[in-house]
Write an enzyme that holds these catalytic residues in place. Structure first.
Site, PDB file in Angstrom:
ATOM      1  N   GLU A  79      35.507   9.808   5.303  1.00  0.00           N
ATOM      2  CA  GLU A  79      35.074   9.750   3.905  1.00  0.00           C
ATOM      3  C   GLU A  79      35.384   8.370   3.364  1.00  0.00           C
ATOM      4  O   GLU A  79      36.448   7.818   3.615  1.00  0.00           O
ATOM      5  CB  GLU A  79      35.829  10.804   3.075  1.00  0.00           C
ATOM      6  N   GLU A 120      31.751  10.809  -3.372  1.00  0.00           N
ATOM      7  CA  GLU A 120      32.659  10.824  -2.218  1.00  0.00           C
ATOM      8  C   GLU A 120      31.877  11.206  -0.956  1.00  0.00           C
ATOM      9  O   GLU A 120      31.973  12.337  -0.481  1.00  0.00           O
ATOM     10  CB  GLU A 120      33.749  11.873  -2.412  1.00  0.00           C
ATOM     11  N   HIS A 172      30.786  15.063  -2.839  1.00  0.00           N
ATOM     12  CA  HIS A 172      31.236  15.455  -4.172  1.00  0.00           C
ATOM     13  C   HIS A 172      30.817  14.365  -5.146  1.00  0.00           C
ATOM     14  O   HIS A 172      30.925  13.177  -4.834  1.00  0.00           O
ATOM     15  CB  HIS A 172      32.769  15.575  -4.225  1.00  0.00           C
ATOM     16  N   ASP A 182       0.849  -1.191   0.000  1.00  0.00           N
ATOM     17  CA  ASP A 182       0.000   0.000   0.000  1.00  0.00           C
ATOM     18  C   ASP A 182       0.884   1.240   0.000  1.00  0.00           C
ATOM     19  O   ASP A 182       1.536   1.544   0.984  1.00  0.00           O
ATOM     20  CB  ASP A 182      -0.889  -0.035   1.248  1.00  0.00           C
ATOM     21  N   GLU A 206      30.795  11.816   2.773  1.00  0.00           N
ATOM     22  CA  GLU A 206      31.424  12.051   4.076  1.00  0.00           C
ATOM     23  C   GLU A 206      30.378  11.879   5.168  1.00  0.00           C
ATOM     24  O   GLU A 206      29.190  12.067   4.928  1.00  0.00           O
ATOM     25  CB  GLU A 206      32.009  13.469   4.127  1.00  0.00           C
ATOM     26  N   ARG A 263      30.776  19.834  -6.544  1.00  0.00           N
ATOM     27  CA  ARG A 263      31.191  19.797  -5.139  1.00  0.00           C
ATOM     28  C   ARG A 263      30.095  20.222  -4.169  1.00  0.00           C
ATOM     29  O   ARG A 263      30.270  20.188  -2.960  1.00  0.00           O
ATOM     30  CB  ARG A 263      32.423  20.680  -4.954  1.00  0.00           C
ATOM     31  N   GLU A 281      33.785  17.301 -11.431  1.00  0.00           N
ATOM     32  CA  GLU A 281      33.380  17.022 -10.049  1.00  0.00           C
ATOM     33  C   GLU A 281      32.473  18.143  -9.570  1.00  0.00           C
ATOM     34  O   GLU A 281      32.906  19.295  -9.471  1.00  0.00           O
ATOM     35  CB  GLU A 281      34.617  16.943  -9.142  1.00  0.00           C
ATOM     36  N   ARG A 318      39.760  24.492  -5.139  1.00  0.00           N
ATOM     37  CA  ARG A 318      38.619  23.752  -4.614  1.00  0.00           C
ATOM     38  C   ARG A 318      37.552  24.663  -4.015  1.00  0.00           C
ATOM     39  O   ARG A 318      36.693  24.209  -3.283  1.00  0.00           O
ATOM     40  CB  ARG A 318      39.109  22.733  -3.580  1.00  0.00           C
ATOM     41  N   GLU A 349      38.612  12.568   7.744  1.00  0.00           N
ATOM     42  CA  GLU A 349      38.465  13.873   7.112  1.00  0.00           C
ATOM     43  C   GLU A 349      39.073  14.962   7.981  1.00  0.00           C
ATOM     44  O   GLU A 349      39.626  14.699   9.042  1.00  0.00           O
ATOM     45  CB  GLU A 349      36.989  14.155   6.807  1.00  0.00           C
TER      46      GLU A 349
HETATM   47  P1  ADP Z   1      39.110  13.956  -4.942  1.00  0.00           P
HETATM   48  O1  ADP Z   1      40.374  14.340  -5.620  1.00  0.00           O
HETATM   49  O2  ADP Z   1      38.045  14.971  -5.091  1.00  0.00           O
HETATM   50  O3  ADP Z   1      39.296  13.487  -3.526  1.00  0.00           O
HETATM   51  P2  ADP Z   1      38.772  11.212  -5.477  1.00  0.00           P
HETATM   52  O4  ADP Z   1      39.947  10.772  -6.247  1.00  0.00           O
HETATM   53  O5  ADP Z   1      38.714  10.922  -4.025  1.00  0.00           O
HETATM   54  O6  ADP Z   1      38.576  12.736  -5.784  1.00  0.00           O
HETATM   55  O7  ADP Z   1      37.398  10.632  -6.085  1.00  0.00           O
HETATM   56  C1  ADP Z   1      37.384  10.124  -7.302  1.00  0.00           C
HETATM   57  C2  ADP Z   1      35.978   9.639  -7.600  1.00  0.00           C
HETATM   58  O8  ADP Z   1      35.782   9.852  -8.990  1.00  0.00           O
HETATM   59  C3  ADP Z   1      35.834   8.150  -7.345  1.00  0.00           C
HETATM   60  O9  ADP Z   1      34.529   7.832  -6.933  1.00  0.00           O
HETATM   61  C4  ADP Z   1      36.137   7.594  -8.744  1.00  0.00           C
HETATM   62  O10 ADP Z   1      35.641   6.295  -8.969  1.00  0.00           O
HETATM   63  C5  ADP Z   1      35.428   8.619  -9.585  1.00  0.00           C
HETATM   64  N1  ADP Z   1      35.814   8.596 -11.009  1.00  0.00           N
HETATM   65  C6  ADP Z   1      36.997   8.290 -11.576  1.00  0.00           C
HETATM   66  N2  ADP Z   1      36.914   8.328 -12.926  1.00  0.00           N
HETATM   67  C7  ADP Z   1      35.634   8.679 -13.221  1.00  0.00           C
HETATM   68  C8  ADP Z   1      34.898   8.890 -14.427  1.00  0.00           C
HETATM   69  N3  ADP Z   1      35.448   8.765 -15.639  1.00  0.00           N
HETATM   70  N4  ADP Z   1      33.591   9.218 -14.322  1.00  0.00           N
HETATM   71  C9  ADP Z   1      33.002   9.372 -13.136  1.00  0.00           C
HETATM   72  N5  ADP Z   1      33.638   9.186 -11.975  1.00  0.00           N
HETATM   73  C10 ADP Z   1      34.934   8.846 -12.003  1.00  0.00           C
HETATM   74 MG    MG Z   2      36.400  14.895   1.377  1.00  0.00          MG
HETATM   75 MG    MG Z   3      36.375  15.555  -4.061  1.00  0.00          MG
HETATM   76 MG    MG Z   4      38.120  11.366  -2.064  1.00  0.00          MG
HETATM   77 MG    MG Z   5      38.539  13.755  -1.709  1.00  0.00          MG
END
Ligand code: ADP
Ligand code: MG
Ligand code: MG
Ligand code: MG
Ligand code: MG
Length: 446
Positions: free
Chosen positions: A196, A132, A245, A52, A134, A337, A335, A317, A189
């Protein structure tokens, strides 16, 4: 039954699963469970499970209250924690079917995301998303109620070894690994008690399913250590809040990254820049969906690594969108954010994707990146660069959402209406409340 469903039945046998948790989410992103004994699995796959829908937030008008859950066999995962130490449960994520029409229920958030994915597919793209998330780990008091005492400091825990946080986190990571998550990174973090855990990007639907399960799993695994894990965006004022992010890219169906261009200064293709322009164009409305709580806006303030200004950057950032350095073409991505982990992952991803696709379809122009720290800009300089700010609170965000046809359409008529109504009410509840801050500031002053 499909071959995939048959395989699930075998695994239920092999792994001695007692209960199936048939999961879906309401508009707010809360995971709802219908629990059935494992011997109902065959029936669940063949006929679906009826429930339901009138008791689920934002799901129905009265005449639509009969819903059917159709489990997606590809989402089968045994839950790595046990109730009462004995009962083994497995999750299956479900699509929601409106029994009156026999069609997918348009108010099902998973359906809303599938619509976005289908549109991308029609344009020739597959969407990848990597989050990512947190969160904070807090102590519970004697009654088991969550406090805001971080667990890696204070009282009883002073006696514990320094790497206590590490223990809990590795338990969580191990549990996620058992469920089939590919954890890429896990770390403490900036803030005390904050963590994270990043998992590998997948197609957008799998990632949304993963995020929904992730929050439930982290809370359950932390509870085994008598800790409360919270994804509330800003549980403690004046320190960093918790974001999520979100990395996005478009691939061709053959797995080639459409966002990558070797010859571009930022390694971003023309398609990627249009997608990025779409995200920036619709950023205010996206905020309502990706930052959907009153508390979300306590995080989106200058000075704590959270974005406030609508701009993109390849180096710093403080911008809303960052272009992370990519060592290989497959890793070229953008990314976003601003999102935080309090959102409905299906709706948030649907909105981001549709905003980006709108940028491609309408050939939107991408502004230049801002390579300085925007937190340090004064208003004049922001004006000179044409940098707008994100909505300052949930009320402004909902106004921006209502004014943005693309993001409203991304949610669809049913969900957008219910979402706006629920969020207006939430903001109103907040406005009429009197906070501890006001008591502290004014009670004895006036
Ligand atoms: P940051 O530098 O912001 O900490 P991270 O390296 O921790 O970034 O996070 C990377 C994220 O991006 C991970 O979840 C990773 O799997 C993802 N990622 C990597 N390549 C790709 C892609 N081509 N498309 C989407 N996400 C991706
Ligand atoms: Mg972080
Ligand atoms: Mg990030
Ligand atoms: Mg990260
Ligand atoms: Mg990070």
């Amino acid at each position: 039954l499909s071959r995939e469903a048959e395989t699930v039945l075998d695994r239920i046998d092999e792994e001695d699963v007692d209960f199936l948790r048939l999961q879906f989410t309401d508009i707010l992103g809360t995971v709802k469970n219908v629990s059935v004994p494992a011997d109902q699995a065959e029936k669940a796959f063949a006929e679906g499970i009826y429930f339901d829908g009138s008791s689920i937030d934002g799901f129905v008008r009265i005449q639509e209250s009969d819903m059917r859950l159709e489990p997606d066999p590809s989402t089968f995962a045994v839950l790595p924690w046990r109730n009462n130490g004995r009962v083994t449960s497995a999750r299956l994520i479900c699509d929601v079917i409106d029994t009156t029409s026999g069609e997918p229920f348009s108010g099902d958030p998973r359906r809303v995301l599938k619509n976005a994915i289908d549109r991308a597919h029609e344009m020739g793209y597959k969407i990848n998303a990597g989050p990512e998330p947190e969160f904070f780990l807090f102590q519970e008091d004697e009654d088991g109620t969550a406090t805001t005492e971080t667990h890696d400091r204070g009282g009883y825990f002073d006696m514990a070894p320094k790497d206590l946080a590490q223990d809990v986190r590795s338990d969580i990571v191990y549990g996620l690994d058992e469920m089939g998550f590919e954890v890429e990174a896990s770390h403490h973090e900036v803030a005390e008690g904050q963590h994270e855990i990043d998992f590998k990007y997948e197609d957008a639907l799998t990632t949304a399913d993963n995020i929904a399960t992730f929050r439930v799993a982290v809370r359950a695994l932390a509870a085994q250590h008598d800790l409360h894990a919270t994804f509330m965006p800003k549980p403690i004022p004046r320190i960093n809040g918790s974001g999520m992010h979100t990395h996005l890219s478009l691939f061709t169906e053959d797995g080639e990254n459409v966002f990558h261009d070797d010859d571009d200064e930022f390694n971003l293709s023309a398609i990627a820049k249009k997608f990025l322009a779409g995200i920036l164009e619709h950023a205010p409305a996206l905020t309502a969906v990706c930052n959907p709580t009153v508390n979300s806006y306590k995080r989106l303030v200058p000075g704590y690594e959270a974005p406030v200004y609508i701009a993109w950057s390849d180096v710093n950032r403080s911008a809303l969108v960052r272009k992370p350095a990519a060592r290989v073409p497959a890793a070229s991505r953008i990314e976003l954010r601003s999102p935080d982990p309090s959102g409905n992952p299906y709706l948030a991803l649907a909105a981001m994707i549709q905003a980006g696709l709108d940028g491609i379809e309408n050939d939107l122009d991408c502004p230049d990146p801002v390579r300085e720290n925007i937190y340090e800009f004064d208003e004049e300089k922001r004006e000179e660069y044409g940098i707008e700010t994100l909505p300052a609170n949930l009320g402004e965000a909902v106004d921006a959402l209502e004014a943005d046809e693309v993001v409203m359409d991304a949610l669809g008529p049913h969900t957008s209406e219910k979402f706006v109504e629920a969020k207006r009410q939430e903001f109103q509840d907040y406005l009429v409340d009197v906070s501890q801050w006001e008591i502290d500031r004014y009670l004895e002053t006036f």
